[in-house]
Design a protein around this motif. Sequence first.
Motif, PDB file in Angstrom:
ATOM      1  N   GLU A  70       0.824  -1.220   0.000  1.00 20.86           N
ATOM      2  CA  GLU A  70       0.000   0.000   0.000  1.00 20.86           C
ATOM      3  C   GLU A  70       0.853   1.263   0.000  1.00 20.86           C
ATOM      4  O   GLU A  70       0.481   2.273  -0.607  1.00 20.86           O
ATOM      5  N   ARG A  71       2.001   1.216   0.669  1.00 22.87           N
ATOM      6  CA  ARG A  71       2.877   2.399   0.729  1.00 22.87           C
ATOM      7  C   ARG A  71       3.728   2.553  -0.528  1.00 22.87           C
ATOM      8  O   ARG A  71       4.317   3.609  -0.759  1.00 22.87           O
ATOM      9  N   GLY A  72       3.841   1.488  -1.319  1.00 27.00           N
ATOM     10  CA  GLY A  72       4.678   1.542  -2.514  1.00 27.00           C
ATOM     11  C   GLY A  72       6.155   1.503  -2.211  1.00 27.00           C
ATOM     12  O   GLY A  72       6.955   2.104  -2.938  1.00 27.00           O
ATOM     13  N   THR A  73       6.548   0.759  -1.165  1.00 28.56           N
ATOM     14  CA  THR A  73       7.959   0.705  -0.779  1.00 28.56           C
ATOM     15  C   THR A  73       8.690  -0.492  -1.379  1.00 28.56           C
ATOM     16  O   THR A  73       9.811  -0.788  -0.978  1.00 28.56           O
ATOM     17  N   VAL A  74       8.059  -1.182  -2.329  1.00 27.01           N
ATOM     18  CA  VAL A  74       8.711  -2.286  -3.025  1.00 27.01           C
ATOM     19  C   VAL A  74       8.709  -1.988  -4.523  1.00 27.01           C
ATOM     20  O   VAL A  74       7.912  -1.182  -5.009  1.00 27.01           O
ATOM     21  N   ILE A  75       9.623  -2.647  -5.253  1.00 22.76           N
ATOM     22  CA  ILE A  75       9.634  -2.513  -6.709  1.00 22.76           C
ATOM     23  C   ILE A  75       8.302  -3.008  -7.247  1.00 22.76           C
ATOM     24  O   ILE A  75       7.821  -4.070  -6.866  1.00 22.76           O
ATOM     25  N   SER A  76       7.689  -2.240  -8.114  1.00 24.50           N
ATOM     26  CA  SER A  76       6.380  -2.622  -8.646  1.00 24.50           C
ATOM     27  C   SER A  76       6.251  -2.163 -10.087  1.00 24.50           C
ATOM     28  O   SER A  76       6.709  -1.070 -10.449  1.00 24.50           O
ATOM     29  N   ARG A  77       5.610  -2.983 -10.899  1.00 21.78           N
ATOM     30  CA  ARG A  77       5.328  -2.591 -12.283  1.00 21.78           C
ATOM     31  C   ARG A  77       3.957  -1.934 -12.392  1.00 21.78           C
ATOM     32  O   ARG A  77       3.604  -1.396 -13.427  1.00 21.78           O
ATOM     33  N   ASP A  78       3.167  -2.005 -11.302  1.00 27.26           N
ATOM     34  CA  ASP A  78       1.822  -1.437 -11.334  1.00 27.26           C
ATOM     35  C   ASP A  78       1.355  -1.225  -9.896  1.00 27.26           C
ATOM     36  O   ASP A  78       0.806  -2.136  -9.270  1.00 27.26           O
ATOM     37  N   HIS A  79       1.579  -0.029  -9.366  1.00 30.32           N
ATOM     38  CA  HIS A  79       1.254   0.241  -7.966  1.00 30.32           C
ATOM     39  C   HIS A  79      -0.254   0.144  -7.712  1.00 30.32           C
ATOM     40  O   HIS A  79      -0.688  -0.314  -6.643  1.00 30.32           O
ATOM     41  N   GLU A  80      -1.065   0.564  -8.682  1.00 30.86           N
ATOM     42  CA  GLU A  80      -2.518   0.458  -8.509  1.00 30.86           C
ATOM     43  C   GLU A  80      -2.941  -1.002  -8.363  1.00 30.86           C
ATOM     44  O   GLU A  80      -3.839  -1.325  -7.575  1.00 30.86           O
ATOM     45  N   PHE A  81      -2.299  -1.872  -9.110  1.00 27.68           N
ATOM     46  CA  PHE A  81      -2.588  -3.302  -9.009  1.00 27.68           C
ATOM     47  C   PHE A  81      -2.181  -3.831  -7.640  1.00 27.68           C
ATOM     48  O   PHE A  81      -2.866  -4.665  -7.045  1.00 27.68           O
ATOM     49  N   ASP A  82      -1.053  -3.338  -7.113  1.00 27.87           N
ATOM     50  CA  ASP A  82      -0.635  -3.712  -5.760  1.00 27.87           C
ATOM     51  C   ASP A  82      -1.684  -3.302  -4.729  1.00 27.87           C
ATOM     52  O   ASP A  82      -2.001  -4.062  -3.801  1.00 27.87           O
ATOM     53  N   LEU A  83      -2.211  -2.081  -4.872  1.00 33.63           N
ATOM     54  CA  LEU A  83      -3.227  -1.605  -3.931  1.00 33.63           C
ATOM     55  C   LEU A  83      -4.473  -2.486  -3.979  1.00 33.63           C
ATOM     56  O   LEU A  83      -5.035  -2.851  -2.937  1.00 33.63           O
ATOM     57  N   THR A  84      -4.892  -2.843  -5.178  1.00 28.30           N
ATOM     58  CA  THR A  84      -6.070  -3.705  -5.329  1.00 28.30           C
ATOM     59  C   THR A  84      -5.820  -5.076  -4.713  1.00 28.30           C
ATOM     60  O   THR A  84      -6.671  -5.610  -3.995  1.00 28.30           O
ATOM     61  N   ALA A  85      -4.648  -5.648  -4.994  1.00 33.89           N
ATOM     62  CA  ALA A  85      -4.321  -6.971  -4.453  1.00 33.89           C
ATOM     63  C   ALA A  85      -4.261  -6.943  -2.928  1.00 33.89           C
ATOM     64  O   ALA A  85      -4.725  -7.879  -2.260  1.00 33.89           O
ATOM     65  N   ALA A  86      -3.686  -5.885  -2.364  1.00 33.20           N
ATOM     66  CA  ALA A  86      -3.610  -5.782  -0.901  1.00 33.20           C
ATOM     67  C   ALA A  86      -5.003  -5.725  -0.296  1.00 33.20           C
ATOM     68  O   ALA A  86      -5.294  -6.377   0.720  1.00 33.20           O
TER      69      ALA A  86
END
Length: 363
Positions: free
Chosen positions: A313-329
């Motif tokens: 949620e904070r975006g503190t990891v390498i990500s190709r799609d932060h919005e997708f990370d937020l949804t997955a979390a």
Amino acid sequence: MTMNQLLRKSLSIIVPAYDAAAFIEPCLRSILAQLEPQHALVVIDDGSRDATGEIAEHLQHEFAHARFTIVRQPNHGVATARNQGLAAADGEYVLFVDADDLLEPGALLALDRAIATHRPDVVACDYNTWRQRKKKHKCKRMMLGYPPNALLHDQEAILCSFFAGRQNYVWANVFRREIYERVRQPVFPPGRVFEDVAVVARLLAECASLFHLSRPIIDYRQHPSSLKCQVSSKWCVDFVWALRQIRDSFVALPVSDAVRMHIDVAACHFYVGIVKTSYQLPWREGRVVRAQVRQLFLDSLFNHPLAVLAAMERGTVISRDHEFDLTAASQARKALSGSVAFGIMKSASRRWKMWQQRLAAAT
């Protein structure tokens, strides 16, 4: 050293095959059309009940000049077939091609050049996804998360980028055969599906160098009979079991906390995907599977699950799609809490998608 010396027995191409008569001829022709003296093709016929073996033998006679071996064995599953292929391989590098996929034109030449120029422990390759729709097909290029056409020597960067991309296909990674020999044997866990999910990350941990070949080498052909489409309780459990195996193999390795967090984030994404897929199962069976999957997922983590979700949620990891990370979390929080509303929504969503797929197949 000459180019010919560098390329001597450069590549063993291994094709595990089981009941692949509908697909294997175009697969093998796509390889044989490119085969040079420094290449060897090994087909493992894993106890096929159809004409898979006969089709391979016919092509073996047609391409009599090629280094082309067929190994027949009783049916033991794709993991054992891959292990048998490794035992038969004599090339310095190993390329797996699944029997229902295609090798892109020029792929072997591109791999030869990358190997001769860089001599990496692994060549990581882009690929195409290929879907059949009526009499047409649709391709989409899938690019890995490494810098394009770059040689990497930073193992932490290699591993973090790999887990951020979550492309766990063994056929997208052309490893030195020596790398396979360094890890626990047999390399691929017999009797399991998603055998490469449990293995590719461990192999990369042995690599001091990676070259990203930023061009597709494989057409990954997805069709209704693909293993990926055959959802069952075992399908769901085996996938998350593979995540637990990743943790078990990395726990004793000297990797950083950052790498371990990236492993956990990847596990979270996969967990959400498996939970959603499990709603294709009958309700009672799916509920049992989700309980098993939940525990296996929690056991696969290095960090507390709330810390993993917070990092996403904070975006503190390498990500190709932060919005997708937020949804997955968000979805992982609901799945872990046993949210009834989440379950009802995903059950309805899956049934709607399955209906659409059946309708598309019928027309």
